[in-house]
Structure formats: structure tokens, C-alpha cells
Design an enzyme around this catalytic site. Structure first.
Site: not given
Length: 371
Positions: A104, A200
Site C-alpha cells: 500500500c 486497513c
């Protein structure tokens, strides 16, 4: 760049948490032209049907209004799905344990977001990560954050010179209690908000339930390496090397741990004892190598390495196999080195780069059962 702060535009990624809130506050206080951006990477609702991203964005709006900076929300869901989530599923499908945070940062926060920020006229991007950037000896170096307990260079190990040249980490010299105190003193809406945990896009949800929505579980046998069946597993993807919880093996004696996987036969290998030698490796082949520096590396060098986040530094010798592959020789055997996870290299406080753990060996023998 010799611009004065008020001539320097910094676009900061804001999550709705206390860290990025204080990072934005500090930049504003230092006189920069600051814009807050909320990255929407995942279409998400929690167990109660509440969209957590909406709650977080509302916190960003409130903080930006308090600080006095403009804000926007930007949707990176497609890029996130293509670059991060697809990789995450592919790795689990292959029986490995991926680290989506590393991907990410590489593909979204310091690539898609950076490109978007530059289109907004940004000179720099900033985030609430605990890390530092320093320009020394003609290149950018990434240094650990001052707060040892919070340092996040492990997750930032794939950042390049180009990315670091455009990055600011306002929290790098601070410790978490100071940040909470600053948020409180400034009356920020996020001052008492608890830190987010876990991956997340999963949030607080049950990992097993989440993964089963995307990958069909294939239950199988749980046995020792000598073939003694100890029960059934729910699917190899739900277990990681060194895992103790969730095995469901009763009885007396030492606790049981997952020590390996056989993908072809769908077997989860288990054995007893935290310090079981089956859990220890002393040599690793790692791929997808990324170095922070563009300088040519010696064919062999000594440094320290972390094979998982918050692990202590381990003394290693790194041998360059090719531009994509390294062999890592550990001074001491290391427990539960897990294929798919990141190995990150350090020289003191400097993060040199990292790679993805691919194969693990002990005394020259490949631990095939690691899957």
C-alpha cells in the site's frame, strides 16, 4: 528546493487518526501551504452497517476546519484493488502470509497519491508515519523514527530516491505521548481517538470471515511431520508459521504450534514447543528487492534485519544474487521466518531497503514444509 515555507505546498494524507492530524497541524504551524487529502482506498462498512470511511472522513473535515486548511477526498479504490488487494489474495492463495501495508505504501500512498498531489501543485507529500528523511552525501536516506516503539520504516522499506525526495514525515522526531499531548492542547477532534489496528481493509472484523468472502476455504488434515493426525484445519490460508492460537489441539504438555504447510496435499504441520527447532531458520532467499539508495551495492555485506514488524534487529550477512534476489545468512537461527512477509535491512538508524521472504533454510536444508 529553496522556497520559503509559505511558498511550499505540502499535500498531506489524512486518515482521520491522531497521527496525521498532528502532522497536518505541525506543517501548518511551520508556515507551509497545506492541503489535507483523505484517501478512500476501500469500500467499507462495519458489522453495524456503518461506513467507517465516512466516519474517518468526518474527523478529517473537523480537524482541517480546526487547523484552517482545505481538504479533499480522493478515491483510490480501483488502484488499491488492482495493486494491493489482488496481490494480497494471490499470496494467500499460494499459502504465503503477505504484508499489504508495504504494498500500500509503495503503490498507493507514495505513488498514486504522490502523483495526485503533484497534479495539485504539491512540492511535497506528507504522512503521519513515524520515520525520518535526511539528505546526506548526495542522496536521500530513510531513518528510523525517534520513537522506537512506533517506528514504521519496516512498512516503508520499498520507497525510492524519487519518492523520498518528495516526502516529509513531520512526526519523525517525536514520540507518541507527545503527539497525543499536542492534539489535546490544540483541541483537535481526534485527540482521544484510538489507534487503528489490523489490516486497513479488514479493520476490526474477524479475519477468517473476511478472507472466506474472497477465497474458498479448503479444510484438511492437521498432523505432525511423522504423520500423526492431530485434527482438522479450516484452510491453510488461515494459519501462519509459528501460530499457536486457533489450532484446537488439547491435551497436556507443551503448547502446539503451526510449523509448516504442504500445499499439494493440503496438510498443516504442527509440533510442540515454542522453541521447537522446526520453527527456526538461519538462511533466507528473498525476492522483489528494493534498495533506498541508487548506489551500487557490494556483492556481500553485513547489516541487521527485521523479519517482521517490531522484531529486534538480527545480525545478518546479505549476498546479492541478482538485482531482484538476495540470500540472507543469519548469525543466529531466527524463529518463525514466514514466506510472504517483508525482510527489512538496516545500518544503525538507516533503513537500507527490503525484500519479500521466499524460501527459508536451516543448516543448508530447505524447509519445504513452509509451503
Amino acid at each position: 528546493m529553496n522556497k520559503l515555507p509559505h511558498e511550499t505546498r505540502v499535500v498531506i494524507g489524512m486518515s482521520g487518526g491522531v497521527d496525521s492530524s498532528v502532522a497536518a497541524l505541525l506543517l501548518k504551524e511551520q508556515g507551509y501551504d497545506v492541503i489535507g487529502i483523505f484517501m478512500k482506498n476501500w469500500d467499507d462498512t462495519d458489522e453495524n452497517g456503518v461506513c467507517t470511511a465516512t466516519e474517518d472522513y468526518n474527523d478529517v473535515i473537523e480537524v482541517c476546519n480546526q487547523i484552517g486548511i482545505p481538504y479533499y477526498a480522493v478515491n483510490f479504490e480501483k488502484q488499491y484493488w488492482d495493486k494491493v488487494f489482488t496481490y494480497f489474495l494471490d499470496e494467500y492463495r499460494a499459502g504465503r502470509t503477505p504484508n499489504p501495508d508495504v504494498m500500500c505504501n509503495k503503490e498507493i500512498k507514495f505513488k498514486a497519491f504522490l502523483e495526485h498531489a503533484i497534479a495539485l501543485g504539491a512540492d511535497y507529500v506528507a504522512t503521519g508515519h513515524y520515520a525520518r528523511v535526511a539528505y546526506m552525501d548526495g542522496e536521500y536516506k530513510m531513518l528510523r523514527g525517534v520513537d522506537d516503539n512506533k517506528d514504521q520504516t519496516y512498512f516503508l522499506n520499498q520507497l525510492s530516491q524519487e519518492q523520498l525526495s518528495k516526502t516529509m514525515f513531520p512526526l519523525g522526531e517525536l514520540k507518541k505521548p507527545q503527539i497525543r499531548e499536542m492534539a489535546k492542547e490544540a483541541g483537535l477532534a481526534t485527540a482521544a481517538k484510538k489507534d487503528s489496528t489490523g489490516i486497513c481493509f479488514i479493520g476490526e472484523r474477524n479475519f477468517k470471515d473476511f478472507l472466506s468472502n474472497y477465497l474458498p476455504a479448503q479444510p484438511g488434515v492437521m498432523q505432525t511431520l511423522s504423520g500423526e493426525v492431530k485434527g482438522k484445519h479450516d484452510g491453510l490460508m488461515y494459519y501462519t508459521i509459528g501460530q499457536r492460537h486457533g489450532l484446537g489441539i488439547g491435551g497436556n504438555g507443551d503448547p502446539w504450534f503451526a510449523v509448516g504447510k504442504n500445499l499439494k496435499e493440503n496438510i498443516l504441520y504442527v509440533d510442540q514447543g515454542f522453541h521447537n527447532e522446526l520453527l527456526y531458520g538461519d538462511e533466507v532467499i528473498a525476492t522483489n528487492v528494493g534498495w533506498v539508495s541508487n548506489e551500487a551495492k557490494e556483492k556481500e555485506f553485513k547489516c541487521t534485519a527485521k523479519f517482521r514488524y517490531r522484531q529486534e534487529d538480527n545480525k545478518v550477512t546479505v549476498q546479492i544474487v541478482d538485482e531482484n534476489t538476495v540470500r540472507i545468512l543469519c548469525d543466529e537461527p531466527i524463529r518463525a521466518i514466514t514466506p510472504g512477509q517483508a525482510v527489512v535491512f538496516y545500518d544503525g538508524d538507516e533503513c537500507l531497503g527490503g525484500a519479500t521472504i521466499d524460501e527459508v533454510y536451516r543448516s543448508g536444508k530447505k524447509l519445504d514444509c513452509l509451503g
